[in-house]
Scaffold this motif. Structure first.
Motif, PDB file in Angstrom:
ATOM      1  N   SER A   1      44.272  52.617  38.369  1.00  0.00           N
ATOM      2  CA  SER A   1      44.566  51.179  38.423  1.00  0.00           C
ATOM      3  C   SER A   1      45.753  50.916  39.343  1.00  0.00           C
ATOM      4  N   GLY A   2      45.898  49.646  39.717  1.00  0.00           N
ATOM      5  CA  GLY A   2      47.019  49.254  40.567  1.00  0.00           C
ATOM      6  C   GLY A   2      48.349  49.403  39.857  1.00  0.00           C
ATOM      7  N   VAL A   3      48.366  49.077  38.584  1.00  0.00           N
ATOM      8  CA  VAL A   3      49.612  49.219  37.815  1.00  0.00           C
ATOM      9  C   VAL A   3      50.047  50.682  37.811  1.00  0.00           C
ATOM     10  N   MET A   4      49.093  51.587  37.554  1.00  0.00           N
ATOM     11  CA  MET A   4      49.469  53.003  37.551  1.00  0.00           C
ATOM     12  C   MET A   4      49.966  53.419  38.939  1.00  0.00           C
TER      13      MET A   4
ATOM     14  N   SER B   1      39.605  47.382  43.539  1.00  0.00           N
ATOM     15  CA  SER B   1      38.838  46.747  42.462  1.00  0.00           C
ATOM     16  C   SER B   1      38.960  45.227  42.412  1.00  0.00           C
ATOM     17  N   LYS B   2      39.625  44.641  43.418  1.00  0.00           N
ATOM     18  CA  LYS B   2      39.730  43.172  43.385  1.00  0.00           C
ATOM     19  C   LYS B   2      38.704  42.585  44.352  1.00  0.00           C
ATOM     20  N   GLY B   3      39.179  41.901  45.405  1.00  0.00           N
ATOM     21  CA  GLY B   3      38.233  41.282  46.331  1.00  0.00           C
ATOM     22  C   GLY B   3      37.301  42.272  47.010  1.00  0.00           C
TER      23      GLY B   3
ATOM     24  N   SER C   1      57.606  39.484  41.174  1.00  0.00           N
ATOM     25  CA  SER C   1      56.725  40.549  41.649  1.00  0.00           C
ATOM     26  C   SER C   1      55.921  41.127  40.477  1.00  0.00           C
ATOM     27  N   HIS C   2      54.731  41.592  40.797  1.00  0.00           N
ATOM     28  CA  HIS C   2      53.818  42.121  39.785  1.00  0.00           C
ATOM     29  C   HIS C   2      54.480  43.247  38.998  1.00  0.00           C
ATOM     30  N   ILE C   3      55.277  44.086  39.684  1.00  0.00           N
ATOM     31  CA  ILE C   3      55.893  45.252  39.045  1.00  0.00           C
ATOM     32  C   ILE C   3      56.788  44.835  37.886  1.00  0.00           C
TER      33      ILE C   3
ATOM     34  N   LEU D   1      55.510  49.275  49.036  1.00  0.00           N
ATOM     35  CA  LEU D   1      54.798  48.006  49.192  1.00  0.00           C
ATOM     36  C   LEU D   1      53.687  47.909  48.157  1.00  0.00           C
ATOM     37  N   ASP D   2      53.774  46.879  47.298  1.00  0.00           N
ATOM     38  CA  ASP D   2      52.651  46.543  46.438  1.00  0.00           C
ATOM     39  C   ASP D   2      51.695  45.729  47.299  1.00  0.00           C
ATOM     40  N   GLY D   3      50.678  46.417  47.797  1.00  0.00           N
ATOM     41  CA  GLY D   3      49.701  45.766  48.676  1.00  0.00           C
ATOM     42  C   GLY D   3      48.370  45.607  47.974  1.00  0.00           C
TER      43      GLY D   3
HETATM   44  C1  PLP Z   1      46.297  43.170  40.461  1.00  0.00           C
HETATM   45  C2  PLP Z   1      47.627  43.512  40.990  1.00  0.00           C
HETATM   46  C3  PLP Z   1      48.233  44.732  40.674  1.00  0.00           C
HETATM   47  C4  PLP Z   1      47.686  45.717  39.660  1.00  0.00           C
HETATM   48  O1  PLP Z   1      46.398  46.105  39.733  1.00  0.00           O
HETATM   49  P1  PLP Z   1      45.513  46.532  38.454  1.00  0.00           P
HETATM   50  O2  PLP Z   1      44.411  47.284  39.075  1.00  0.00           O
HETATM   51  O3  PLP Z   1      45.097  45.259  37.792  1.00  0.00           O
HETATM   52  O4  PLP Z   1      46.334  47.388  37.565  1.00  0.00           O
HETATM   53  C5  PLP Z   1      49.445  44.995  41.258  1.00  0.00           C
HETATM   54  N1  PLP Z   1      50.043  44.128  42.087  1.00  0.00           N
HETATM   55  C6  PLP Z   1      49.500  42.934  42.394  1.00  0.00           C
HETATM   56  C7  PLP Z   1      50.222  42.023  43.336  1.00  0.00           C
HETATM   57  C8  PLP Z   1      48.276  42.584  41.858  1.00  0.00           C
HETATM   58  O5  PLP Z   1      47.746  41.400  42.162  1.00  0.00           O
END
Ligand code: PLP
Length: 342
Positions: free
Chosen positions: A58-61, A198-200, A83-85, A167-169
């Motif tokens: 996942s992105g969080v991980m 897993s998003k767009g 920020s998401h973090i 960078l959280d990309g």
């Molecule tokens: C969705 C998102 C994440 C985390 O991704 P997950 O796969 O949902 O854990 C991190 N940063 C940003 C900016 C996001 O939009």
């Protein structure tokens, strides 16, 4: 099937992604023997211009592994307040990496060079934590895209102060589409990057972390530490290859639909939308709650199999476009909203 405007995380894997399961070259990825996963990692390294990459669930991980691998416990990290973090990862940096987070409060959620200079802790002062990392976002979780010159200034400043940059990309392909530059051109201004498949981009799961060989080796060990070592990963990483190679090329359509939504919503009396701020596939707007019958809206939307995030008390509302949303879906949504005017 629902027409779902809540997020681009709801995208279904494409037919090709589903079929790719049968052709995946599988092996145990903890032994680094899953050929499909190795292929995806090579592709991600090329696209970002980094030495090496690793697939994470996942992105969080991915973000948290980067915080963990760039810092030692007790360090301080500079990052944007929204920020998401810090805002959407359940306090993981404190829990897993035992770092303090020093937040930058800017209206546009950007960390500027001047913020880094102001918030960097003095060295050799036993009363202060050691600042070691700056985290940037592009696109931001609010859907803004940060111009490259601003990123370059922040990156160069951080490096001149001896700091690492992550960078959280998550939506970096959306940022690259908006800016009209390659993902590589954005990643020049960071040491490590996480982006979501897993998003767009429609993959059913997973994100990539990219950086130097040495850094990714550290991330690989920390991924194991968190229980993120996986086995015959090709079943999902094949979808990741399709996500990067094919789905990244159609994001401009989601951006066009977002522009259409933003303009049409803004034209409705009782809704305001700052069109200038709609850069990617995320539309924020504000409802005048006294002018709409939200209960009626909810009933009509349900009847039409449409899901949205409903406006909060202040009327703030977010719509997200993606592969499973067509122009006619946007038109239907608008018609229903219009019919709920009081
Ligand atoms: C969705 C998102 C994440 C985390 O991704 P997950 O796969 O949902 O854990 C991190 N940063 C940003 C900016 C996001 O939009």
């Amino acid at each position: 099937m629902f027409i779902d405007f809540r997020s681009d995380t709801v995208t279904m894997p494409t037919k090709e992604m589903k079929e790719s399961v049968f052709t995946a070259k599988l092996g145990d990825d903890v032994y680094e023997e899953d050929e499909t996963t190795k292929e995806l990692q090579k592709l991600a390294s090329e696209v970002t211009g980094k030495e090496d990459s690793i697939f994470v669930p996942s992105g969080v991980m991915g973000n948290q592994l980067c915080v963990m691998s760039h810092t030692t416990s007790g360090n301080e990290v500079i990052l944007g307040e929204m920020s998401h973090i810090i805002d959407n990862e359940a306090g993981a940096s404190a829990f897993l990496s035992r770092v303090t987070l020093r937040t930058v409060l800017n209206n546009d959620f950007t960390v500027y060079d001047k913020d880094i200079i102001r918030l960097m802790r003095p060295k050799n002062n036993i009363q202060k934590p050691n600042t070691s990392l700056v985290c940037l976002e592009n696109a931001t979780a609010m859907g803004n895209v940060i111009p490259l010159n601003i990123m370059a200034n922040s990156f160069n400043t951080a490096k001149s102060l001896g700091l690492s940059v992550h960078l959280d990309g998550a939506r970096i392909f959306n940022a690259s589409t908006y800016l009209g530059v390659g993902v590589k051109d954005i990643c020049k201004y960071t040491d490590s990057v996480m982006f979501c498949l897993s998003k767009g981009l429609c993959a059913p799961m997973g994100s990539m972390v990219c950086g130097t060989k040495e850094f990714i080796k550290k991330v690989r060990q920390n991924r194991k530490l968190l229980g993120g070592g996986q086995r015959q990963l090709g079943f999902v990483t094949n979808a990741g290859i399709i996500a990067i190679e094919q789905m990244s090329k159609r994001l401009f359509k989601d951006h066009e639909n977002a522009q259409f939504l933003a303009k049409t919503l803004n034209d409705i009396d009782g809704i305001t939308c700052d069109i200038e701020k709609v850069h990617i596939n995320i539309v924020f707007c504000k409802f005048n709650m006294t002018k709409f019958n939200i209960e009626k809206m909810s009933t009509l939307l349900k009847e039409n199999n449409i899901k949205i995030s409903y406006p909060d008390k202040s009327g703030e509302c977010r719509f997200v476009t993606h592969n499973d949303i067509k122009v006619k879906d946007c038109e239907l949504l608008i018609d229903i909203i219009k019919s709920c005017k009081i």
